[in-house]
Design an enzyme around this catalytic site. Structure first.
Site, PDB file in Angstrom:
ATOM      1  N   VAL A  46       9.492  16.792 -20.345  1.00 53.59           N
ATOM      2  CA  VAL A  46       9.753  17.205 -19.103  1.00 53.59           C
ATOM      3  C   VAL A  46      10.950  18.328 -19.691  1.00 53.59           C
ATOM      4  CG1 VAL A  46      11.446  17.059 -17.446  1.00 53.59           C
ATOM      5  CG2 VAL A  46       9.390  15.539 -17.937  1.00 53.59           C
ATOM      6  N   CYS A  47      11.763  18.042 -20.433  1.00 49.14           N
ATOM      7  CA  CYS A  47      12.884  18.828 -21.070  1.00 49.14           C
ATOM      8  C   CYS A  47      12.089  20.254 -20.982  1.00 49.14           C
ATOM      9  CB  CYS A  47      13.588  18.452 -22.629  1.00 49.14           C
ATOM     10  SG  CYS A  47      14.322  16.417 -22.506  1.00 49.14           S
ATOM     11  N   PRO A  48      10.964  20.618 -22.605  1.00 46.34           N
ATOM     12  CA  PRO A  48      10.631  21.988 -22.104  1.00 46.34           C
ATOM     13  C   PRO A  48      10.594  22.386 -21.447  1.00 46.34           C
ATOM     14  CG  PRO A  48       9.426  20.805 -22.887  1.00 46.34           C
ATOM     15  CD  PRO A  48      10.652  19.847 -23.259  1.00 46.34           C
TER      16      PRO A  48
END
Length: 187
Positions: A46-48
Site C-alpha cells: 500500500v505504501c508505494p
C-alpha cells in the site's frame, strides 16, 4: 493520541531527497506548511501507492507553500535503494526521512507498539510548527492525496481568514461559515 494544536517536538534525522542525503531538523519545517506522511515500510504494498499519489500532487503542494516529509523507520539508505528500483517511488521529489531510531515517529506518537514500524498517519503542520490536522488509518487502508489537498486548502483558508470556518466537503472558492450566535440551530 491528542496532538492537535500542539507544536512539533525537536528532532534530527537524515533524509533522501532528489539524489542526495540531507540532514533535517524541526527548524527546517518552521516557516512553511508541512505534511508529515508516515508509512510502515519501504518495499511494501500500500505504501508505494500512497507515496506515488502524493508525488503526483507534489508540484501543486509546492505552489501552496507546502513541503512534504515522508517518514518510515527504514534508513535513508533504504529510501535511496527504493527510489532507484521502483518506477513509482522514483518520481518522488520530496523528503524521505529515515527514522531507524524512531525519534520522529515517537515524537508524533505514531509508533506501532511492538513492531518498530510507523502507523499509516498524516499530520499537517502550520508555519508555526503547530499540528492542524491528523489522520491515522489501519494497515490496509490507503490514503487519498486529493482529499489531503482539500484539507490543506481548508486549513490555509481558515488560517488566513480568522472568524471563518470551512464546512464539510468545502472546496476552494466555495462559501464558508462565520460562527455566531445567529447561526446556532440554523444549519
Amino acid at each position: 493520541m491528542n496532538l492537535m494544536n500542539t507544536k512539533i517536538k525537536p528532532f534530527s534525522a537524515t533524509a533522501f531527497k532528489e539524489g542526495e542525503f540531507v540532514d533535517i531538523t524541526e527548524a527546517d519545517v518552521l516557516g512553511k506548511w508541512g505534511i508529515f506522511f508516515f508509512y510502515p515500510a519501504d518495499f511494501t504494498f500500500v505504501c508505494p501507492t500512497e507515496l506515488g499519489d502524493i508525488a503526483d500532487h507534489y508540484e501543486e503542494l509546492q505552489r501552496l507553500g507546502v513541503e512534504v516529509f515522508s517518514v518510515s523507520t527504514d534508513t535513508h539508505f533504504t529510501h535511496k535503494a527504493w527510489h532507484e528500483t521502483s518506477e513509482t517511488i522514483g518520481k518522488i521529489k520530496f523528503y524521505m526521512i529515515g527514522d531507524p531510531n524512531g525519534v520522529v515517529t515517537n515524537n508524533f506518537q505514531n509508533m506501532r507498539e511492538g513492531a518498530g514500524l510507523a502507523d499509516r498517519a498524516t499530520f499537517l503542520i502550520d508555519p508555526d510548527g503547530v499540528i492542524q490536522f491528523m489522520e491515522v488509518t489501519a494497515e490496509g487502508i490507503g490514503r487519498n492525496a486529493s482529499e489531503l489537498m482539500r484539507k490543506v486548502k481548508a486549513a490555509q483558508y481558515v488560517a488566513a481568514h480568522p472568524g471563518e470556518v470551512c464546512p464539510a466537503k468545502w472546496e476552494e472558492g466555495e462559501e464558508t461559515l462565520a460562527p455566531s450566535l445567529d447561526l446556532v440551530g440554523k444549519i
